[in-house]
Design an enzyme around this catalytic site. Structure first.
Site, short mmCIF file in Angstrom:
data_model
loop_
_atom_site.label_atom_id
_atom_site.label_comp_id
_atom_site.label_asym_id
_atom_site.label_seq_id
_atom_site.Cartn_x
_atom_site.Cartn_y
_atom_site.Cartn_z
CD GLU A 28 -2.79 1.29 2.45
OE1 GLU A 28 -2.83 0.32 3.24
OE2 GLU A 28 -3.51 2.28 2.57
CE LYS B 274 -5.99 -0.05 1.53
NZ LYS B 274 -6.76 -0.67 2.61
P1 13P Z 1 -9.27 4.45 3.80
O1 13P Z 1 -10.06 3.79 2.71
O2 13P Z 1 -10.13 5.09 4.85
O3 13P Z 1 -8.19 5.34 3.27
O4 13P Z 1 -8.54 3.29 4.58
C1 13P Z 1 -7.94 2.30 3.88
C2 13P Z 1 -6.75 1.84 4.60
O5 13P Z 1 -6.61 0.68 4.89
C3 13P Z 1 -5.72 2.83 4.92
O6 13P Z 1 -4.54 2.19 5.27
#
Ligand code: 13P
Length: 325
Positions: free
Chosen positions: A177, A219
């Site tokens: 991510e 992500k």
């Molecule tokens: P949000 O969709 O609220 O940004 O959260 C996703 C997430 O896992 C952030 O690390």
């Protein structure tokens, strides 16, 4: 390394029309969410809220995986069933946030770096015994004229790749991510340029450390205008800019891209994902969601800590998940 296990996890998570619910808010973050609805962040309130989410009728029609915070992983439902089992009994894959959050990166003003690599392999072995099949590590990259800097871009990519490689060594599918923050006044063009640099570097480091792209989930943040910029790019522009950058930087071997919502309104997060999936632009990957706020916000507002609101809050969650599906 057992690639059959990871292959199955990817197959389960990429089920058609399904995405991931990010319910892995750390203790300080969930406190912020609870403060907004005047609910005290006690262990029992957190447990009750997560139970509301995981027992939402029909949620498994739209959600194939849930990311948990370590505390939740070890909690039980009201009927004394461990939460990972509550999920897997519905065919939902349990996952876990393993990073320990970002800190300022010295000598790189404005950049952050994420902690949590030490002892990660041992933690994964423990989580695996509790039913975990995938993990998440979030790198935080603020956007300004000069951020993310070279050092921040490089180090976050190296750490994401190191984390992903440790996960695969333990047969856990890593969610990689890289989040470029929406905070600020930047234009969508600035976000596009920064995203290109970051995503390219992340893939470079993943390949350098021989992470198997077929057994990971990306992500990313979307390519979007800064939240404080009065000129907000249209839904079509966000969809096309995001697809352009992903096509330039992400190999087709990555099976699935599950976006974060990052502070977008729930309606916009849904509209952007829909526009990308509806676009004629060729997309070699599955495109879905891994939303936290954009799935939970209406449910949280409806719940307000009151047991009599649970059913209505669950309807709100089901609705958001269905619309994203
Ligand atoms: P949000 O969709 O609220 O940004 O959260 C996703 C997430 O896992 C952030 O690390």
């Amino acid at each position: 390394m057992n690639t059959t296990t990871m292959k199955q996890t990817i197959t389960d998570i990429t089920a058609t029309g399904k995405g991931i619910l990010a319910a892995d808010e750390s203790s300080p973050t969930i406190k912020k969410r609870f403060d907004a609805i005047n609910v005290e962040s006690t262990e029992d309130n957190r447990r009750a809220y997560r139970e509301l989410l995981f027992t939402t009728p029909g949620i498994n029609d739209f959600v194939s995986g849930v990311i948990l915070f370590e505390e939740t992983l070890k909690q039980n439902s009201f009927k004394n069933i461990p939460f990972p089992k509550v999920l897997s009994d519905q065919g939902i894959v349990p996952g876990i946030k393993v990073d320990k959050g970002p800190i300022d990166l010295p000598n790189s003003p404005g950049d952050k770096v994420t902690q949590g690599l030490d002892g990660l392999g041992d933690r994964l072995e423990e989580y695996k015994k509790l039913g975990v099949r995938f993990a998440k590590w979030r790198a935080v990259l603020p956007i300004t004229e000069s951020n993310p800097r070279c050092n921040g871009t490089m180090l976050n990519a190296v750490f994401l790749a190191r984390y992903a490689s440790i996960c695969q060594e333990h047969d856990i599918v890593p969610i990689v991510e890289p989040e470029l923050l929406m905070d600020g006044t930047h234009t969508i063009e600035r976000c596009l340029e920064a995203s290109r640099k970051v995503f390219h570097r992340v893939i470079h480091e993943l390949m350098h450390q021989k992470v198997i792209l077929e057994y990971m989930i990306l992500k990313p943040s979307m390519v979007i205008s800064g939240k404080e910029n009065p000129e907000q790019a249209s839904v079509t522009k966000v969809a096309e800019a995001t697809l352009q950058i992903l096509r330039e930087t992400i190999p087709a071997a990555v099976p699935t891209i599950n976006f974060l919502s990052g502070g977008q309104t729930d309606e916009l997060a849904t509209a952007h994902l829909n526009a990308m999936n509806a676009s004629d632009t060729a997309k070699p990957w599955n495109l879905s969601f891994s939303y936290g706020r954009a799935l939970q916000a209406p449910a949280l507002k409806t719940w307000r800590g009151k047991p009599e609101n649970v059913a209505d809050a669950q309807e709100e969650l089901n609705k958001r998940a269905r619309l994203n599906s």
